[in-house]
Design a protein around this motif. Structure first.
Motif, PDB file in Angstrom:
ATOM      1  N   ARG A  20      -4.259  -1.088  -6.143  1.00 18.34           N
ATOM      2  CA  ARG A  20      -2.902  -0.542  -6.092  1.00 18.34           C
ATOM      3  C   ARG A  20      -2.955   0.951  -5.808  1.00 18.34           C
ATOM      4  NH1 ARG A  20       1.264  -3.583  -7.276  1.00 18.34           N
ATOM      5  NH2 ARG A  20       2.545  -1.777  -7.752  1.00 18.34           N
ATOM      6  N   PRO A  21      -2.006   1.420  -4.990  1.00 20.83           N
ATOM      7  CA  PRO A  21      -1.990   2.845  -4.688  1.00 20.83           C
ATOM      8  C   PRO A  21      -1.521   3.664  -5.895  1.00 20.83           C
ATOM      9  CG  PRO A  21      -0.115   1.743  -3.655  1.00 20.83           C
ATOM     10  CD  PRO A  21      -0.941   0.679  -4.305  1.00 20.83           C
ATOM     11  N   TRP A  75      -6.140   5.826  -5.051  1.00 22.82           N
ATOM     12  CA  TRP A  75      -6.188   4.376  -5.265  1.00 22.82           C
ATOM     13  C   TRP A  75      -6.755   4.073  -6.634  1.00 22.82           C
ATOM     14  CZ3 TRP A  75      -3.997   0.946  -2.026  1.00 22.82           C
ATOM     15  CH2 TRP A  75      -3.527   1.491  -0.816  1.00 22.82           C
ATOM     16  N   ASP A 131       0.825  -1.212   0.000  1.00 16.86           N
ATOM     17  CA  ASP A 131       0.000   0.000   0.000  1.00 16.86           C
ATOM     18  C   ASP A 131       0.857   1.259   0.000  1.00 16.86           C
ATOM     19  OD1 ASP A 131       1.013   0.040   2.532  1.00 16.86           O
ATOM     20  OD2 ASP A 131      -0.912  -0.052   3.572  1.00 16.86           O
TER      21      ASP A 131
END
Lengths: 514, 388
Positions: A485-486, A513, A389
C-alpha cells in the motif's frame, strides 16, 4: 478538517474556502446563480474568425485566465491541444484548464504544464495526465474533480468562472448554432459544454464543418456564442466513437453481469415504466443486454434508458423495449445515427441530467443503474478516481449523480483484477459514499448494503447468491499475497468534490510504500 | 542445472512467464503491470516455493500478467523441476477436502484445459456440479508436465464442489499425472477411452497405491470412466460394474464418431447412448452425456440435453460456463413435475395406509416404476433446492 466520512480535507485551496461533505443530500443551496455580462449584438454581426489565434485575441484571453472544453471527441479530440499550443505560441502563461475530461490524446499538455503555460486543471483526467499530476508539485493548485452534475453546478454557482469556453462542434453555422450529431466527423451530443457556453465571459465555437444557417439541433445556441472558428480538423474519426462496443466474453465478467441483471429482476423495480442507466463498460453492457432480454420475455416496456447511447440501447428502442433514450453522450456510430433519426432518442445536457442545485434531475427518476469501480470498501464506499497505488486515473463521470438518484445502484466489479483485490478494507479515495450504493455484484456473489434489508430479502427469496462483502473479500484475498500500500504525504494533488460542491475526499501525493 | 535457461508459462492473461537460469544465489527480477503494488507479493511466492523445493541458488526472471498465487507457485515449481530434476523436491501440502456423496447431483461437468490459467480462473464460480480439470486432449504434448503441476496447485488452492481430473491414459502419461494431481486430493479421476473392466481396475489399483502413499483413506477417490470408442461402448456394462469407485460414467461423442467412422447425429449416437445408460443403471451408477460443441447455439444445447435426460442421463458435459445454466434448467424438475410427483406419492401412501394393493391417480395406474420416478423427481428437486 474532517468531513462526514472521516476523510481529512484541506480548509482552502487556491484561495478558495472548501466545505466538508455532509452526506449525499446534506446541504441546501442558497443565494442566486452567477451570470455573464450583457452584450449588444447588432444586425449583420459577423462571428466567423479564421484562426484559433484570432479567437484568442478577440475573446481577450490573458495569462491567468480559465478556458474550458468538452470531451465528446474523446481520444480523437484535436481542440484542446490546438488551443493550448496557440496560447503557448502567443506567450500566455498560468492558464487554468476547465475541461469536462482529458484523455491520452492530451499528453502534449504535460509539456505545457512543465513550461508554466497551464498551471491549474479542474476536470477529469484519464490516464497519463492523471498519472503525471499525481506525482505532485506539477500544478500551482490541486486539481479539482467533479461529476457531470457537479461541474454544471460549480459554473452556475460561480465556483468556477470561465473566461473563454472553446467548444468543438461537429457542425456549426456562421451565427453560432452548433451540434455534435451531424457534420463530417460527428461525435454525439456536445451539450456538456452548454453551461460553459451560457456562463463563460466569451464563447468560441470551433468546427470543421461550417454549414448554412440554421444548424440544429441547437445543442449550442446562437444567443450564447460570440465567435465561430473554422478549422481543417476537429477530431480524428478513428478515435471518437467505436464502430461497435464489444460485450465482454469473459465467463467471470459475464457471470457478474448475469448476477447484476438477476438482481434487477428480483428487486421488484422491473415493471412497465422501468427507467435505468446502463453504460459502455463491458460488464454494464452485458448486464443491460440481459435486463433487456428479461424485459422482452416478460413483455415489460421500459420508460427511459440513459448512461450514454450505444447500439444496444438503440436496438432496445427500436424493438420497443424502452420508450425513450435520454442521451448526454453517444459511444458508438449507431447511437449517433439514431440521435439524428429517432424522435424518441433525446439529447440531454448535464444540468438536466444531474445538477444538484436545480429543480429536477433525470438521475432521480432512475429505478436501477449499473456502475463500475476501481475499488469498493466494506462500508460500500466506491472509488473510481484513483488506482490502488494512489495515481489519479479516471474521472467521476456521472457516478455520484447516478448512484445518488437511482432507487437501486448496482456496482458491477470482479473481486480481483489480475493480482489486485478490488474489495478493500478502506478505499484509497472516496468518490461515491456507501450511503447511496445499494448492491455490489461480483463473480463470487451479491453483497447488499445493510441499509437495504428489503432488497436482501427479495434477493434471498429469488435464490440469488447473497453474501457479505467481507466474505467475498476474504475469498478473493486468499488467492493472492496482499499488494503493497502506498504511503501518502501531506501535499494534496487533487480534491474530489461531491455533487453539492462540498469536498468528499482529497488525493494526496504518494511519498513511499508500506 | 544445465547452463541453458528454462522458460515456463506464457504471456497470456492470468499467467506469467518465468525464466530460471543458473546463479550463485537466489535472484529475482520482476516485470509486471502495477509493479509497485504486486512485486513484493510475487517475490514472497517465489521465495517460499523455492525454499520448500530446497533450491537456494537460481536466477528468476518473471513477466507477470496477473497470475494468481497458485499459478505463480505452479510455474515456479515447473521451472525448478525442469531446471533441477535431481534436486528439486515436489511441493506437497495437506489438503482438506470434504467428501461428496456417491449419488450427489451431477447435472453438469464443466471442462477446463489444465494449462490455461485464464480459462481456469474462476472455474469454481459458475455453479457447475462437477469441475473437470483436463490434462488430456486439451493439453499439447509439450505442456503436459506444466499442466499437471498447475492443476495440482489449483486443487491445493481452491475449494471445489466436486473436483475431477481427466488424466492421460495410463499407457501414456497417466501415471505421471497421478503422481502430481493426487497431491491435490481431487474427488475423482476421469479415465479417458475406457474400453474394459481391466482399464478401470488398473486405474483403481494405481489410485489405491497413491492413497496409501499419501495417507488418505483407501478407495476414497472416485472414478469416472469415459466411454468414447466402439469397444468401450460394447463393454460398457463391465466398465460400469468394474469397481465400486465408479460413481458416474460419461459419454464422449467426438471420439466415438471418429472411431466409428460415423457422423454426429442424434440417431447415429442413439445406440451408444442407450447402451451406456443401460450399463450405468444396471450398475447403479450415474450416466453423463457428451458435450455440446456449439457455444453460440443455446437452443441446440437445450434440445440435446432434453433428449439425453429423456434417455435416462443424469447430467451433461459443458465446455463453457455459459452452458451450465441451460443444462441445469433441463435437469431440474419443473414446478408441474414436482406437483405431480407429490400427488403420486401421497396417493400411494394413502393406498398403503388403507391396505389397498393398487391405486390410480387421475385414471392412471400408479405402479412401482411410476412411484420410483416420482421419488426421483422429488429427490432431484430437493438436491436442486439445496444446491442453490
Amino acid at each position: 478538517m474532517k468531513n462526514a466520512l472521516g476523510r481529512e480535507i484541506p480548509k482552502r485551496i487556491d484561495g478558495r474556502a472548501l466545505h466538508p461533505f455532509q452526506g449525499a443530500f446534506g446541504t441546501e443551496p442558497s443565494g442566486r446563480k452567477v451570470a455573464r455580462p450583457q452584450k449588444f449584438i447588432g444586425l449583420n454581426e459577423n462571428k466567423v474568425l479564421h484562426s484559433i489565434e484570432d479567437a484568442i485575441e478577440a475573446a481577450g484571453l490573458k495569462s491567468g485566465m480559465t478556458i474550458s472544453f468538452h470531451h465528446s471527441f474523446r481520444d480523437g479530440d484535436r481542440l484542446v491541444n490546438m488551443v493550448v499550443d496557440a496560447c503557448a505560441r502567443m506567450g500566455l502563461k498560468d492558464l487554468r484548464l476547465f475541461p469536462t475530461a482529458l484523455f491520452s490524446v492530451h499528453v502534449p499538455l504535460i509539456e505545457h504544464i512543465e513550461n508554466g503555460v497551464v498551471t491549474r486543471i479542474e476536470g477529469s483526467m484519464n490516464g497519463p495526465i492523471g498519472a503525471f499530476v499525481s506525482q505532485g508539485g506539477k500544478l500551482a493548485a490541486p486539481a479539482v474533480l467533479r461529476s457531470h452534475g457537479a461541474r454544471w453546478r460549480a459554473v452556475e454557482a460561480g465556483d468556477v468562472k470561465i473566461d473563454v469556453a472553446f467548444i468543438a462542434a461537429a457542425q456549426a453555422d456562421p451565427y453560432g448554432n452548433a451540434t455534435g450529431i451531424s457534420g463530417k466527423t460527428p461525435c454525439g451530443p456536445i451539450t456538456f459544454s452548454a453551461v460553459d457556453a451560457m456562463y463563460a465571459e466569451k464563447t468560441v465555437v470551433v468546427t470543421n464543418d461550417l454549414a448554412p444557417y440554421p444548424v440544429y439541433p441547437f445543442e449550442i445556441q446562437q444567443g450564447w456564442t460570440d465567435y465561430v472558428v473554422v478549422v481543417d480538423e476537429i477530431g480524428d474519426p478513428e478515435s471518437i466513437a467505436s464502430g461497435t462496443l464489444k460485450i465482454t466474453r469473459s465467463p467471470t465478467r459475464l457471470r457478474i453481469a448475469r448476477l447484476a441483471a438477476a438482481a434487477v429482476v428480483a428487486s421488484g423495480y422491473l415493471m412497465d415504466g422501468f427507467n435505468f442507466q446502463g453504460g459502455a463498460g463491458g460488464i454494464s453492457l452485458a448486464a443491460t443486454k440481459f435486463v433487456g432480454e428479461e424485459m422482452e420475455k416478460a413483455g415489460i416496456i421500459g420508460g427511459f434508458a440513459m448512461g450514454g447511447g450505444t447500439e444496444l440501447v438503440v436496438d432496445m428502442l427500436h424493438q420497443g423495449t424502452v420508450r425513450t433514450i435520454l442521451d448526454g453522450q453517444a459511444f458508438d456510430l449507431a447511437a449517433i445515427a439514431s440521435l439524428r433519426e429517432d424522435p424518441n432518442h433525446v439529447i440531454m445536457d448535464p444540468g438536466h441530467y444531474a445538477n444538484y442545485d436545480s429543480r429536477g434531475c433525470s438521475t432521480y427518476m432512475l429505478d436501477a443503474a449499473f456502475l463500475g469501480a476501481t475499488e469498493v470498501d466494506l462500508a460500500f464506499n466506491v472509488n473510481v478516481n484513483t488506482h490502488s497505488d494512489g495515481q489519479l486515473l479516471h474521472g467521476i463521470g456521472g457516478h455520484q449523480d447516478v448512484a445518488s438518484g437511482a432507487k437501486m445502484t448496482v456496482i458491477t466489479i470482479p473481486s480481483l483484477r489480475g493480482r489486485l483485490p478490488v474489495i478493500v478494507e478502506r478505499v484509497t479515495t472516496v468518490t461515491t459514499p456507501g450511503e447511496v450504493v445499494d448492491v455490489v455484484a461480483t463473480e463470487r456473489g451479491i453483497a447488499v448494503n445493510p441499509r437495504r434489508e428489503d432488497l436482501k430479502e427479495r434477493f434471498l427469496a429469488a435464490g440469488l447468491p447473497v453474501r457479505e462483502l467481507a466474505e467475498i473479500k476474504a475469498e478473493a484475498d486468499r488467492l493472492t499475497q496482499p499488494p503493497r500500500r502506498p504511503i501518502f504525504g501531506d501535499e494534496v494533488v487533487a480534491i474530489i468534490e461531491w455533487r453539492d460542491g462540498t469536498v468528499i475526499d482529497a488525493v494526496r501525493r504518494v511519498v513511499g510504500w508500506e | 542445472m544445465s547452463t541453458q535457461p528454462v522458460k515456463i508459462g506464457s504471456e497470456g492473461k492470468g499467467d506469467c512467464l518465468i525464466t530460471v537460469a543458473p546463479s550463485a544465489s537466489l535472484k529475482i527480477e520482476i516485470e509486471a503491470g502495477n509493479a509497485r503494488l504486486v512485486e513484493r507479493g510475487i517475490r514472497i511466492v517465489i521465495e517460499a516455493t523455492a525454499e520448500v523445493m530446497g533450491i537456494t541458488a537460481a536466477k528468476f526472471t518473471v513477466l507477470d500478467r496477473g497470475a494468481l498465487d497458485y499459478v505463480l507457485s505452479a510455474r515456479v515449481e515447473t521451472a525448478l523441476q525442469t531446471a533441477f530434476p535431481e534436486v528439486a523436491s515436489p511441493i506437497r501440502r495437506t489438503v482438506e477436502r470434504a467428501a461428496t456423496a456417491r449419488d450427489r447431483l451431477r447435472r453438469s461437468r464443466l471442462y477446463a484445459p489444465g494449462n490455461n490459467p485464464r480459462l481456469l480462473a474462476g472455474i469454481d464460480l459458475h455453479d457447475a456440479d462437477c469441475i473437470l480439470l483436463d490434462l488430456e486432449d486439451s493439453v499439447p504434448l509439450q505442456e503436459k508436465s506444466a499442466a499437471r503441476i498447475l492443476v495440482k496447485h489449483l486443487l491445493m488452492a481452491l475449494d471445489l464442489p466436486e473436483a475431477w481430473v481427466r488424466i492421460n491414459p495410463l499407457s501414456s502419461y497417466g501415471a505421471d499425472d497421478l503422481d502430481e494431481v493426487m497431491l491435490g486430493r481431487p474427488h475423482g479421476i476421469c479415465l479417458p477411452k475406457a474400453e474394459s473392466a481391466a482399464d478401470v481396475e488398473s486405474l483403481s489399483q494405481a489410485l489405491s497405491e497413491k492413497e496409501r502413499e499419501l495417507g488418505t483413506p483407501v478407495r476414497s477417490t472416485y472414478i469416472m470412466p469415459i466411454v468414447e470408442t466402439a469397444k468401450g461402448t460394447l463393454h460398457a456394462e463391465e466398465i460400469c460394474a468394474a469397481d465400486e469407485r465408479v460413481v458416474v460414467v460419461s459419454f464422449g461423442a467426438e471420439d466415438f464418431t471418429r472411431d466409428m467412422g460415423a457422423r454426429r447425429t442424434h440417431d447415429n449416437l442413439l445406440f451408444a447412448r442407450s447402451m451406456l445408460v443401460a450399463a450405468a443403471k444396471s450398475a447403479r451408477v450415474q450416466a453423463s452425456d457428451t458435450v455440446y460443441a456449439d457455444l453460440t447455439d443455446e437452443a441446440g444445447l437445450i434440445a440435446e440435453t432434453k433428449l439425453a435426460r429423456d434417455l435416462g442421463f443424469d447430467g451433461k458435459g459443458a465446455i463453457n460456463p455459459r452452458q451450465i445454466e441451460p443444462i441445469h434448467s433441463v435437469f431440474s424438475p419443473s414446478e408441474e413435475e414436482i406437483e405431480e410427483a407429490m400427488k403420486v406419492i401421497s396417493a400411494a401412501e394413502e393406498a398403503e395406509r388403507k391396505g389397498m394393493g393398487a391405486v390410480a391417480l387421475g385414471g392412471k395406474m400408479i405402479d412401482r416404476p411410476v412411484l420410483e420416478r416420482a421419488r426421483r423427481t422429488l429427490r432431484l428437486a430437493r438436491l436442486t433446492e439445496e444446491g442453490r
